[in-house]
Design a protein around this motif. Structure first.
Motif, mmCIF file in Angstrom:
data_model
loop_
_atom_site.group_PDB
_atom_site.id
_atom_site.type_symbol
_atom_site.label_atom_id
_atom_site.label_comp_id
_atom_site.label_asym_id
_atom_site.label_seq_id
_atom_site.Cartn_x
_atom_site.Cartn_y
_atom_site.Cartn_z
ATOM 1 N N TRP A 1 0.831 -1.210 0.000
ATOM 2 C CA TRP A 1 0.000 0.000 0.000
ATOM 3 C C TRP A 1 0.862 1.256 0.000
ATOM 4 C CZ3 TRP A 1 0.849 3.266 4.160
ATOM 5 C CH2 TRP A 1 1.550 2.698 5.235
ATOM 6 N N ILE B 1 -11.182 3.619 4.762
ATOM 7 C CA ILE B 1 -11.077 3.672 6.223
ATOM 8 C C ILE B 1 -10.819 5.104 6.685
ATOM 9 C CG2 ILE B 1 -9.687 2.952 8.201
ATOM 10 C CD1 ILE B 1 -9.242 0.292 6.650
ATOM 11 N N PHE C 1 0.293 -12.293 8.017
ATOM 12 C CA PHE C 1 0.123 -12.171 6.572
ATOM 13 C C PHE C 1 -0.909 -11.116 6.177
ATOM 14 C CE2 PHE C 1 1.888 -16.367 7.256
ATOM 15 C CZ PHE C 1 2.938 -16.348 6.366
ATOM 16 N N ILE C 2 -1.496 -10.470 7.159
ATOM 17 C CA ILE C 2 -2.481 -9.434 6.875
ATOM 18 C C ILE C 2 -1.812 -8.073 7.047
ATOM 19 C CG2 ILE C 2 -4.759 -8.548 7.517
ATOM 20 C CD1 ILE C 2 -4.870 -11.379 6.502
ATOM 21 N N SER C 3 -2.085 -7.157 6.119
ATOM 22 C CA SER C 3 -1.392 -5.868 6.170
ATOM 23 C C SER C 3 -1.911 -4.989 7.311
ATOM 24 C CB SER C 3 -1.596 -5.125 4.858
ATOM 25 O OG SER C 3 -2.917 -4.649 4.781
ATOM 26 N N VAL D 1 -2.862 -2.046 6.961
ATOM 27 C CA VAL D 1 -4.036 -1.322 6.469
ATOM 28 C C VAL D 1 -5.295 -2.049 6.926
ATOM 29 C CG1 VAL D 1 -5.329 -0.703 4.397
ATOM 30 C CG2 VAL D 1 -2.862 -0.369 4.461
ATOM 31 N N VAL D 2 -5.313 -3.364 6.691
ATOM 32 C CA VAL D 2 -6.484 -4.169 7.033
ATOM 33 C C VAL D 2 -6.622 -4.303 8.552
ATOM 34 C CG1 VAL D 2 -7.464 -6.479 6.891
ATOM 35 C CG2 VAL D 2 -6.463 -5.433 4.866
ATOM 36 N N LEU D 3 -5.507 -4.606 9.221
ATOM 37 C CA LEU D 3 -5.580 -4.788 10.671
ATOM 38 C C LEU D 3 -6.033 -3.510 11.370
ATOM 39 C CD1 LEU D 3 -2.509 -7.038 11.538
ATOM 40 C CD2 LEU D 3 -4.885 -7.682 11.163
ATOM 41 N N SER D 4 -5.551 -2.372 10.895
ATOM 42 C CA SER D 4 -5.964 -1.143 11.560
ATOM 43 C C SER D 4 -7.442 -0.874 11.279
ATOM 44 C CB SER D 4 -5.090 0.035 11.129
ATOM 45 O OG SER D 4 -5.501 0.519 9.891
ATOM 46 N N GLY D 5 -7.919 -1.290 10.099
ATOM 47 C CA GLY D 5 -9.353 -1.191 9.824
ATOM 48 C C GLY D 5 -10.149 -2.019 10.817
ATOM 49 N N ILE D 6 -9.669 -3.225 11.080
ATOM 50 C CA ILE D 6 -10.349 -4.110 12.031
ATOM 51 C C ILE D 6 -10.308 -3.519 13.440
ATOM 52 C CG2 ILE D 6 -10.218 -6.362 13.166
ATOM 53 C CD1 ILE D 6 -9.267 -7.544 10.526
ATOM 54 N N THR E 1 -9.779 -0.355 14.462
ATOM 55 C CA THR E 1 -10.567 0.862 14.664
ATOM 56 C C THR E 1 -12.058 0.535 14.687
ATOM 57 O OG1 THR E 1 -10.351 1.273 12.299
ATOM 58 C CG2 THR E 1 -8.956 2.565 13.732
ATOM 59 N N PHE F 1 6.747 1.964 11.291
ATOM 60 C CA PHE F 1 6.003 2.935 10.483
ATOM 61 C C PHE F 1 4.636 2.423 10.038
ATOM 62 C CE2 PHE F 1 4.825 4.543 6.270
ATOM 63 C CZ PHE F 1 4.781 5.911 6.505
ATOM 64 N N ASP F 2 4.601 1.222 9.452
ATOM 65 C CA ASP F 2 3.351 0.713 8.874
ATOM 66 C C ASP F 2 2.209 0.707 9.887
ATOM 67 O OD1 ASP F 2 4.949 0.279 6.710
ATOM 68 O OD2 ASP F 2 4.092 -1.694 6.255
ATOM 69 N N PHE G 1 1.478 4.511 11.233
ATOM 70 C CA PHE G 1 0.913 5.372 10.189
ATOM 71 C C PHE G 1 -0.547 5.026 9.920
ATOM 72 C CE2 PHE G 1 0.319 6.768 5.756
ATOM 73 C CZ PHE G 1 0.695 8.091 5.890
ATOM 74 N N ASN G 2 -0.889 3.746 10.015
ATOM 75 C CA ASN G 2 -2.264 3.343 9.735
ATOM 76 C C ASN G 2 -3.187 3.469 10.934
ATOM 77 O OD1 ASN G 2 -2.548 2.469 6.902
ATOM 78 N ND2 ASN G 2 -0.862 1.110 7.439
#
Lengths: 290, 312
Positions: free
Chosen positions: A206, A229, B129-131, B133-138, B140, B244-245, B248-249
């Motif tokens: 990403w 998001i 294996f999950i980014s 981006v996805v984990l922070s979506g979950i 939040t 960072f990843d 940042f997310n």
């Protein structure tokens, strides 16, 4: 084994509890993605699914952004992993030859990049200088080799018996065809493992597209998801109190977001069990210090 | 015949060695090009730290500016905050996150049912294996105003959580969620080390009357020590990174005060606040240099202080 005792049960229970905690967020997301606004309002706590409503999925697939992002992600993952494997396999095989003059210099230069880098800005300017913005190659070329995976593969290749290669050499095969026809087929566990690692990395990318792709039709799923998001939390922050109290907009957006998360995680979930049996073995052999 | 010529005097010449490996050079070429273009060209770009960057002139022709960037960086209060936060978060990670995979590996190794052990391992490894981006979506979504945590709190008559917006609890969230994502994955390397232990050692110890805890202490731990030492050196060499990843997310302006790390600061100062590329390059350079020095320092201490096998 008479000691199948209390301590065994305690260990199993502790780990079992941790496993439930680890799975729950994923489970909750899945439940949420199939839920409706009404479920959420009536249920109070949504731990068990109330209904099986696919409108969130219908919404994201009818809205072109997600479908398009999915397509881009698939293309990038397939092409990117192929480039990854070609460059890494060839490089790792050459580096596994201790007799090659200059091999140590090259290897040291590779290792050095793991601990020192030019930083974000020079990296950004370099890629910009190559005119890779708004080009799918920006998700493929700058990530062509991962030094960590390269070392795992190199260490695995070092364990292959030289007799195998020599017999092929006597038959007149050159080193390239030995790599393709003999070394790769006997290295399937490590090849499967590293392919999975690379594919997951490409699928999850990403950061590069966030920096270099602003043409929305070229954005991969992860970036579409990230935008969704971020926008969602922005709308949440800006919605007025009464709307928040009603919780209407919020909850529906939550199921849409959850549906997108599920869509982005399902491919990994599908591939993972098949390759998992390889990667424990692959890492063990690859991590022998060499 | 040719081979006989090459090996005359029992020595092969350098040129012959190169020729003999010509296909290997061909194989290594794409990889070498990759590293030159995407790692070493940007490394040259750090000269920007000593220059006033001008887009139209490029890196090469931008004028030098007498350590002006360094003065600006050291005078910036935001840099100071980011620097301190990075140290705080990284040492928190070393203290809290680093031991987790070791504990997990020991516990998994102590399990007698191999079927259940496999299932647990699958579950614990999966989040890796999950980014982010996805984990922070979950995350939040779980912690949000209408999220399941608040529903539970409400059901028990408690107030709403503000974990995402509170400086203290946000740090806890960073540690906990990173353990969730990476502990199972990192445990694999320890499990690999344990797999190399001869099972007879445990049998002999149990005949001698050693209980489980004594066996772990006397047999398992000594094997894990060296792996742990090497991973610790690597972790110390990444102290200036901070993750960072993940941050940042997950972060938001409400928690910048405690969670803004050097990498997120560099990103924002370059692309959001437009402080200037020279400034951001300088911060990045400082970070890389400190990391590199720490790596050497940690390796030295582990090798000479703790008498363990080091990284090199």
């Amino acid at each position: 084994m008479k000691r199948i005792s209390i301590s065994n049960i305690v260990i199993s229970l502790v780990l079992g509890l941790l496993a439930v905690v680890a799975v729950f967020p994923f489970y909750q997301t899945l439940v949420l993605s199939f839920s409706t606004i009404l479920d959420k309002k009536s249920a109070g706590v949504l731990i068990f699914p109330k209904s099986f409503d696919i409108s969130a999925y219908r919404y994201i697939f009818l809205q072109g952004k997600v479908t398009n992002g999915l397509l881009i992600s698939i293309v990038v993952t397939v092409l990117g992993t192929m480039v990854n494997m070609a460059v890494t396999t060839a490089g790792a095989y050459a580096l596994s030859k201790k007799t090659m003059p200059g091999r140590n210099v090259i290897f040291t230069l590779v290792i050095f990049t793991m601990f020192f880098s030019g930083g974000l800005i020079p990296y950004y300017l370099t890629i910009q200088g190559l005119h890779l913005q708004n080009n799918l190659l920006v998700m493929i070329l700058p990530t062509a080799v991962n030094a960590f995976y390269l070392i795992l593969m190199k260490n695995f290749f070092s364990t292959i018996s030289p007799a195998l290669e020599e017999s092929a050499k006597i038959d007149g095969a050159n080193d390239l065809s030995i790599l393709v026809r003999i070394v790769v087929p006997v290295s399937l566990p490590i090849m499967a493992t590293i392919t999975l690692f690379y594919a997951v990395d490409r699928w999850n990318e990403w950061w590069l597209p966030m920096l270099f792709i602003n043409n929305t039709s070229l954005q991969p799923l992860q970036l579409v998801l990230r935008d969704a998001i971020t926008n969602l939390s922005q709308t949440m922050n800006s919605t007025t109190g009464s709307q928040l109290a009603a919780g209407v907009q919020n909850v529906y957006a939550d199921s849409v977001k959850s549906a997108m998360i599920v869509v982005s995680a399902v491919p990994i979930l599908l591939v993972y069990p098949f390759v998992q049996k390889y990667f424990n073995a692959g890492i063990m052999i690859g991590s022998v210090k060499g | 015949m040719q081979n006989a010529l090459r090996y005359k005097n029992g020595k092969r010449s350098w040129g012959a060695g190169v020729r003999r490996h010509k296909y290997f050079y061909l194989m290594v070429l794409p990889m070498v090009l990759f590293y030159l273009i995407f790692a070493y060209v940007p490394m040259y770009g750090v000269v920007l730290a000593f220059k006033e960057f001008n887009y139209s002139l490029g890196i090469l022709h931008s004028p030098w500016n007498q350590f002006q960037n360094f003065h600006e960086v050291f005078g910036s209060p935001d840099f100071k905050t980011a620097f301190n936060n990075t140290l705080l978060i990284s040492f928190g990670r070393l203290l809290i996150e680093f031991p987790m995979p070791i504990l997990l590996a020991i516990l998994l190794n102590e399990m007698r049912s191999s079927g259940l052990k496999r299932i647990y391992q699958t579950v614990f490894t999966f989040p890796h294996f999950i980014s982010w981006v996805v984990l922070s979506g979950i995350i939040t979504s779980l912690l949000s105003d209408q999220g399941v945590l608040n529903q539970l709190l409400e059901a028990f008559g408690m107030g709403k959580n503000t974990i995402l917006f509170n400086n203290g609890s946000f740090l806890g969230l960073l540690f906990a969620s990173n353990i969730w994502k990476e502990a199972g994955w990192s445990a694999i390397i320890y499990l690999a080390a344990i797999a190399g232990i001869n099972p007879e050692l445990y049998e002999a110890a149990s005949i001698d009357g050693a209980n489980r805890f004594q066996q772990i202490k006397a047999i398992t731990w000594p094997v894990l020590r060296n792996t742990a030492a090497i991973l610790l050196i690597l972790a110390v060499g990444g102290v200036m990174n901070g993750g960072f990843d993940q941050i940042f997310n997950l972060y938001n302006p409400a928690v910048y005060q405690r969670s803004d790390i050097i990498d997120t600061f560099v990103y924002r100062s370059a692309f959001t606040d437009a402080t200037g590329f020279g400034f951001s390059t300088t911060v990045g350079l400082l970070k890389s240099v400190i990391n590199f020095a720490l790596l050497f320092g940690a390796n030295f201490i582990v090798k000479h202080g703790l008498k363990e096998e080091g990284l090199y």
